[in-house]
Design a protein around this motif. Structure first.
Motif, mmCIF file in Angstrom:
data_model
loop_
_atom_site.group_PDB
_atom_site.id
_atom_site.type_symbol
_atom_site.label_atom_id
_atom_site.label_comp_id
_atom_site.label_asym_id
_atom_site.label_seq_id
_atom_site.Cartn_x
_atom_site.Cartn_y
_atom_site.Cartn_z
ATOM 1 N N HIS A 35 -55.567 8.977 -102.618
ATOM 2 C CA HIS A 35 -56.763 8.718 -103.100
ATOM 3 C C HIS A 35 -57.101 9.094 -104.363
ATOM 4 C CE1 HIS A 35 -58.679 8.748 -98.700
ATOM 5 N NE2 HIS A 35 -57.318 9.037 -98.521
ATOM 6 N N VAL A 37 -60.382 10.610 -106.924
ATOM 7 C CA VAL A 37 -61.734 11.141 -107.061
ATOM 8 C C VAL A 37 -61.781 11.745 -108.670
ATOM 9 C CG1 VAL A 37 -62.740 13.533 -106.424
ATOM 10 C CG2 VAL A 37 -61.129 12.247 -104.918
ATOM 11 N N TRP A 47 -65.642 10.196 -104.811
ATOM 12 C CA TRP A 47 -64.639 9.515 -104.567
ATOM 13 C C TRP A 47 -64.807 8.254 -104.836
ATOM 14 C CZ3 TRP A 47 -64.426 5.601 -100.588
ATOM 15 C CH2 TRP A 47 -63.054 5.148 -100.128
ATOM 16 N N TRP A 50 -59.070 4.690 -102.077
ATOM 17 C CA TRP A 50 -57.868 4.863 -101.531
ATOM 18 C C TRP A 50 -56.837 4.034 -101.375
ATOM 19 C CZ3 TRP A 50 -54.958 4.795 -96.730
ATOM 20 C CH2 TRP A 50 -55.647 4.077 -96.006
ATOM 21 N N LYS A 59 -59.124 0.563 -100.008
ATOM 22 C CA LYS A 59 -60.584 0.588 -99.757
ATOM 23 C C LYS A 59 -61.391 1.329 -100.909
ATOM 24 C CE LYS A 59 -64.101 1.857 -96.244
ATOM 25 N NZ LYS A 59 -64.535 0.465 -95.851
ATOM 26 N N SER A 102 -56.432 7.473 -94.233
ATOM 27 C CA SER A 102 -57.469 7.079 -94.849
ATOM 28 C C SER A 102 -58.679 7.953 -94.998
ATOM 29 C CB SER A 102 -58.350 5.684 -94.276
ATOM 30 O OG SER A 102 -58.250 5.991 -92.911
ATOM 31 N N LYS A 103 -59.368 8.565 -93.882
ATOM 32 C CA LYS A 103 -60.296 9.401 -94.079
ATOM 33 C C LYS A 103 -59.656 10.892 -93.739
ATOM 34 C CE LYS A 103 -63.844 6.632 -91.808
ATOM 35 N NZ LYS A 103 -64.757 6.503 -90.672
ATOM 36 N N SER A 104 -59.750 11.658 -94.836
ATOM 37 C CA SER A 104 -58.924 12.700 -94.871
ATOM 38 C C SER A 104 -59.185 13.952 -95.573
ATOM 39 C CB SER A 104 -57.447 12.406 -95.300
ATOM 40 O OG SER A 104 -56.709 13.488 -95.222
ATOM 41 N N HIS A 105 -58.883 14.993 -95.629
ATOM 42 C CA HIS A 105 -58.945 16.028 -96.555
ATOM 43 C C HIS A 105 -57.901 15.887 -97.401
ATOM 44 C CE1 HIS A 105 -57.236 17.699 -92.796
ATOM 45 N NE2 HIS A 105 -56.273 18.043 -93.685
ATOM 46 N N PHE A 106 -57.943 16.754 -98.606
ATOM 47 C CA PHE A 106 -56.625 16.669 -99.572
ATOM 48 C C PHE A 106 -55.869 18.050 -99.832
ATOM 49 C CE2 PHE A 106 -58.332 12.529 -99.939
ATOM 50 C CZ PHE A 106 -59.483 12.562 -100.117
ATOM 51 N N MET A 107 -54.969 18.141 -99.352
ATOM 52 C CA MET A 107 -54.162 19.176 -99.460
ATOM 53 C C MET A 107 -53.381 19.179 -100.903
ATOM 54 S SD MET A 107 -52.895 22.206 -98.247
ATOM 55 C CE MET A 107 -51.686 23.458 -98.559
ATOM 56 N N TYR B 36 -63.211 23.533 -100.474
ATOM 57 C CA TYR B 36 -62.272 23.561 -101.463
ATOM 58 C C TYR B 36 -62.756 24.918 -102.450
ATOM 59 C CZ TYR B 36 -60.684 19.149 -99.896
ATOM 60 O OH TYR B 36 -60.350 18.028 -99.444
ATOM 61 N N LEU B 46 -57.601 23.085 -101.578
ATOM 62 C CA LEU B 46 -58.051 23.134 -100.190
ATOM 63 C C LEU B 46 -57.862 24.339 -99.498
ATOM 64 C CD1 LEU B 46 -59.052 21.315 -97.816
ATOM 65 C CD2 LEU B 46 -56.436 21.259 -97.193
ATOM 66 N N GLN B 89 -66.743 18.978 -98.376
ATOM 67 C CA GLN B 89 -66.182 17.630 -98.288
ATOM 68 C C GLN B 89 -66.049 17.082 -96.905
ATOM 69 O OE1 GLN B 89 -62.226 16.494 -98.314
ATOM 70 N NE2 GLN B 89 -62.935 14.432 -97.662
ATOM 71 N N ARG B 91 -65.115 13.881 -94.047
ATOM 72 C CA ARG B 91 -64.283 12.710 -93.951
ATOM 73 C C ARG B 91 -64.810 12.038 -92.655
ATOM 74 N NH1 ARG B 91 -59.930 13.131 -90.540
ATOM 75 N NH2 ARG B 91 -59.487 14.954 -89.343
#
Lengths: 119, 107
Positions: A35, A37, A47, A50, A59, A102-107, B36, B46, B89, B91
């Motif tokens: 993704h 951002v 955002w 991605w 998208k 697709s729809k996610s959080h980001f580690m 975050y 995160l 955030q 999702r």
């Protein structure tokens, strides 16, 4: 360990385009999404879009749909974000981030790329 | 587009105190909310995902709660390294959106 290394800072004139790269290592590139951002000075994170690094599906945010293109080169384990018709409001730090889907959080995040748009 | 509103904008506390940060969504995001931490010049880190799950390596003093439209991030006892800006955030819906941030500063 998972690493995302982005290309260096850019200075562009209004109306130009910029392409930022994000090279992944430490995992199977095609098994995850990337993704993009951005964060303008003093603003919230925003955002852009991605890409499924496996099949190339993308998208985009409707806010950028006409101006942003995200693609990838699986042979180089690298994702790219191109933003066209730049204006001063596009001055920001652009981040890539790895996601499960697709729809996610980001580690995992890249270090960020500062794009400055100025005449 | 789901709008995330964080409050307060700034929280002034001393090390060792408890911090309570709020994130309110303009419509339900069920439990698909993350938190975050961001320090100057760094990418976001995160802390919490899906409302209450701590990310790998995150200390137990960070906890998240909530569902639907109202969420809370709690830092039970502030460590000097916790003074930073915190973002939520969602999702749940496209586009993915972030809150405006809460700055936790040293009092």
């Amino acid at each position: 360990q998972v690493q995302l290394v982005q290309s260096g800072a850019e200075v562009k004139k209004p109306g130009a385009s910029v392409k930022v790269s994000c090279k992944a290592s430490g995992y199977t590139f095609t098994s995850y999404a990337i993704h993009w951002v951005r964060q303008a000075p003093g603003q919230r994170l925003e955002w852009l879009g991605w890409i499924n690094a496996g099949n190339g599906d993308t998208k985009y945010s409707k806010n950028f749909q006409d101006r942003v293109t995200i693609n990838r080169d699986t042979s180089a384990n690298t994702a790219y974000m191109q933003l066209s018709s730049l204006r001063s409001e596009d001055t920001a730090v652009y981040y890539c981030a790895r996601a499960e889907d697709s729809k996610s959080h980001f580690m995992y995040w890249g270090q960020g790329t500062l794009v400055t748009v100025s005449s | 587009e789901i709008v995330l509103t964080q409050s307060p904008a700034t929280l002034s506390l001393s090390p060792g105190e408890r911090a309570t940060l709020s994130c309110r969504a303009s419509q339900s995001v069920t439990r698909y909310l993350a938190w975050y931490q961001q320090k100057p010049g760094q990418a976001p880190r995160l802390l919490i995902y899906d409302a209450s799950n701590r990310a790998t390596g995150i200390p137990a003093r960070f906890s998240g709660s909530g569902s639907g439209t109202d969420f809370t991030l709690t830092i039970s006892s502030l460590d000097p390294e916790d003074f930073a800006v915190y973002y939520c955030q969602q999702r749940s819906n496209w586009p993915l959106t972030f809150g405006g941030g809460t700055k936790v500063e040293i009092k």
